[in-house]
Scaffold this active site. Structure first.
Site, PDB file in Angstrom:
ATOM      1  N   SER A   1     -37.377   5.584  44.450  1.00 16.30           N
ATOM      2  CA  SER A   1     -35.971   5.714  44.825  1.00 16.30           C
ATOM      3  C   SER A   1     -35.036   4.793  44.062  1.00 16.30           C
ATOM      4  O   SER A   1     -33.823   5.017  44.049  1.00 16.30           O
ATOM      5  CB  SER A   1     -35.804   5.451  46.326  1.00 16.30           C
ATOM      6  OG  SER A   1     -36.508   6.412  47.070  1.00 16.30           O
TER       7      SER A   1
ATOM      8  N   LYS B   1     -27.049  -0.270  49.473  1.00 15.03           N
ATOM      9  CA  LYS B   1     -27.648   0.901  50.110  1.00 15.03           C
ATOM     10  C   LYS B   1     -27.692   0.679  51.616  1.00 15.03           C
ATOM     11  O   LYS B   1     -28.003  -0.427  52.077  1.00 15.03           O
ATOM     12  CB  LYS B   1     -29.054   1.121  49.544  1.00 15.03           C
ATOM     13  CG  LYS B   1     -29.764   2.367  50.054  1.00 15.03           C
ATOM     14  CD  LYS B   1     -31.114   2.507  49.373  1.00 15.03           C
ATOM     15  CE  LYS B   1     -31.883   3.731  49.853  1.00 15.03           C
ATOM     16  NZ  LYS B   1     -33.193   3.864  49.157  1.00 15.03           N
TER      17      LYS B   1
ATOM     18  N   SER C   1     -34.010   8.004  46.914  1.00 19.64           N
ATOM     19  CA  SER C   1     -33.137   8.038  48.078  1.00 19.64           C
ATOM     20  C   SER C   1     -31.890   7.182  47.906  1.00 19.64           C
ATOM     21  O   SER C   1     -30.949   7.269  48.678  1.00 19.64           O
ATOM     22  CB  SER C   1     -33.914   7.568  49.310  1.00 19.64           C
ATOM     23  OG  SER C   1     -34.323   6.211  49.165  1.00 19.64           O
TER      24      SER C   1
END
Length: 584
Positions: A179, A81, A155
């Site tokens: 997330s 990420k 997210s």
């Protein structure tokens, strides 16, 4: 770019890759080549910020040659990420103007590299991790891995979809409000969130530093455990790091479920409610004591995350950047972050909220000692269009059953729990106290094993089903075959009476059409499926596909996937390839 010599399944796993490497049948270079091809095919899904490119990956491939092949992750590709540092690669946190190039890896990345893993790129995300929907990024909305019109969840959107689309074997995400779990549920994979501090956060752009966790997405619970063992442990230079040893898995003493009926949101609210009821029924059949509890104090804790002063902690992380670069932040992200500056949260309110949270933690610590709590992972789901029209309410409703987790210092694992609708997965999350991953993991394994056991019981009366596309072994929808009791029997071919077209769907699917004259034979797979589950399975098949009779090369007929004739118009004729596995 040429394709690898051997078929590489769409579902990449650590076990499969290690078996192929160990046998000498496959080399990491070929896996990377295939991943790059897949990333190009899925380019419109906005999975990556720094996508897989050979020139960036080659140094890691070269270094691999100096490492012992027996390392636990030797040659295993993973994604990161883009709020987690990879040395020499920009970290953007979903904001191009914020980007910087770190000279050191994040601590978790360093540990994975030392185990032989290959980082292939940095994934898209809701900007500054402020969102659970996967649409709050200037790099584009990350599409759902199974259904293009729907949200991917955030997210950690790109990381989850990269795993689900077969572009990596596992991917790192982060989790402050959910997330690392929500995108797992929406893309039918595992989302694993350890205890606060168990995995170091050094080298991670903070959202709420006191609540942030690094997480992992995988295809199986076992592979999430592998990552947990490798990255767990104290990081001396990380002020949030803790020494939380991994304990031997064992069943919890009790499973808690909410006693009041839960509310779901969005266009699939009714379907989510039915899927939750089915999950509860499965839990009640486990060989574990089940007790229903008042869930209100968990909801009270969840409300503190955005209504309380913790939103000010987010502002403390990025507020200076936002003030100094007006207009560059994603609008809804800035709206959420600036809510910390309304004057609502003064010093006294911060301590009031902290004291309230401590009371709630005392309650949860007492309740969950030796036990696990099970909740739906998501409050609902929406199309990307619906989220664009109402980004705040949809995001809030998404997190209703997730936001309490880190505030109460719980660990959690999100696991698939069937489908709510066609290609619309549903998931549950199991929570336990800090350091009690061994309880939630064993309970989660029991839940997943119960689905397999149920399938075995129903296998008494079966029928043969022919599949020729994404339901074949190694492709994304093989999971549906397994979930509804399917068991692979053998490979076969149709009679020379068919045409195969490539339907312009996302993901692309084959359509098999029977011709009045002429036609070709196509490779397919024969699966045995319980009659009892066949009707439910077929109800999820979207038009123009359907179930009909397929004539095999030996003249027999079986039920299988066919395509309505009108779909031929506008579709690509791929008959020359002789089967879906041969499509370049």
């Amino acid at each position: 770019m040429s394709k690898p010599d051997m078929d590489i399944p769409r579902e990449l796993t650590i076990d499969w890759l290690q078996a192929q490497y160990g046998s000498g049948k496959l080399k990491p270079e070929r896996v990377i080549e295939e991943i790059i091809c897949r990333s190009h095919e899925d380019e419109g899904m906005n999975i990556w910020i720094t996508p897989p490119r050979l020139e960036r990956i080659q140094p890691y491939l070269d270094h691999l040659k100096t490492m012992d092949i027996s390392l636990p992750l030797w040659g295993v590709p993973f994604a990161i990420k883009d709020n987690i540092d990879l040395a020499g690669t920009p970290t953007t946190a979903g904001c191009p103007e914020y980007a910087y190039v770190p000279d050191r890896h994040a601590a978790v990345v360093e540990r994975l590299l030392n185990a032989g893993a290959i980082p292939v790129g940095k994934t898209n995300m809701d900007q500054f991790t402020t969102g659970l929907v996967g649409t709050r990024s200037p790099y584009g909305e990350t599409h759902n891995a199974l259904n293009d019109k729907w949200i991917s969840g955030g997210s950690s959107s790109g990381s989850a979809v990269a795993v689900a689309r077969g572009q990596v074997a596992f991917a790192l995400g982060t989790d402050t409000a959910g997330s690392g779990r929500v995108p797992a549920a929406l893309n039918r994979i595992i989302g694993y969130k350890p205890s606060l501090g168990a995995w170091p956060t050094k080298g991670v752009v903070p959202a709420c530093a006191s609540l942030d966790c690094v997480t992992v997405f995988t295809h199986s619970l076992q592979e999430a455990r592998i990552i947990d063992v490798l990255v767990r442990g104290l990081e001396p230079l990380d002020p949030w790091s803790k020494e939380i040893p991994r304990m031997v898995d064992k069943l919890p003493e009790k499973v808690y479920l909410p006693e009041k009926a839960l509310k779901f949101f969005g266009p699939l609210a009714e379907e989510y409610s039915k899927a939750w009821d089915a999950a509860v029924e499965r839990i009640e059949k486990l060989k574990l004591p089940v007790e229903y509890i008042d869930y209100d104090f968990f909801e009270e804790a969840a409300s503190l995350l955005y209504d309380g002063p913790w939103v000010a902690e987010r502002w403390a992380s990025v507020g200076e950047f936002i003030e100094s670069t007006p207009g560059v932040t994603f609008p809804v992200t800035e709206q959420v972050l600036r809510s910390a500056r309304t004057g609502k949260h003064d010093a006294a309110s911060v301590f009031t909220a902290m004291h309230k949270l401590q009371e709630l933690r005392m309650k949860s610590n007492k309740l969950l000692r030796g036990a696990v709590l099970v909740m739906p992972t998501c409050g609902g789901t929406w199309t990307r269009e619906k989220v664009e029209a109402d980004p705040v309410t949809t995001n809030s409703d998404m997190g209703r059953y997730t936001n309490h987790c880190n505030l109460l210092d719980l660990c959690a694992v999100a696991v698939p729990a069937g489908d709510a609708a066609a290609e619309m997965p549903f998931g549950i999350t199991l929570f336990s106290l800090s350091g009690n991953e061994h309880l939630m993991d064993r309970a989660a394994a029991s839940f997943l094993e119960a689905a397999v056991t149920s399938v075995e019981v129903k296998r008494q009366e079966t029928m043969m089903v022919a599949v020729c596309g994404l339901h074949m072994r190694g492709y994304p929808l093989e999971k549906q075959m397994l979930e509804y009791g399917g068991q692979f029997v053998r490979e076969s071919h149709t009679a020379e009476k068919y045409q195969m077209v490539k339907l312009p769907t996302i993901p692309a699917k084959p359509g098999l059409l029977k011709k009045k004259a002429g036609g070709s034979a196509f490779a397919l797979e024969l699966w045995e499926m319980p009659v009892a589950s066949f009707g439910v399975f077929t109800s999820f098949i979207p038009a123009p596909l359907g179930i009909g009779k397929i004539e095999l090369a030996d003249g027999t007929e079986v039920s299988g996937f066919i395509c309505e004739g009108y779909a031929e118009e506008g579709a690509e004729d791929i008959s020359a390839y002789g089967g879906w596995r041969n499509i370049p």
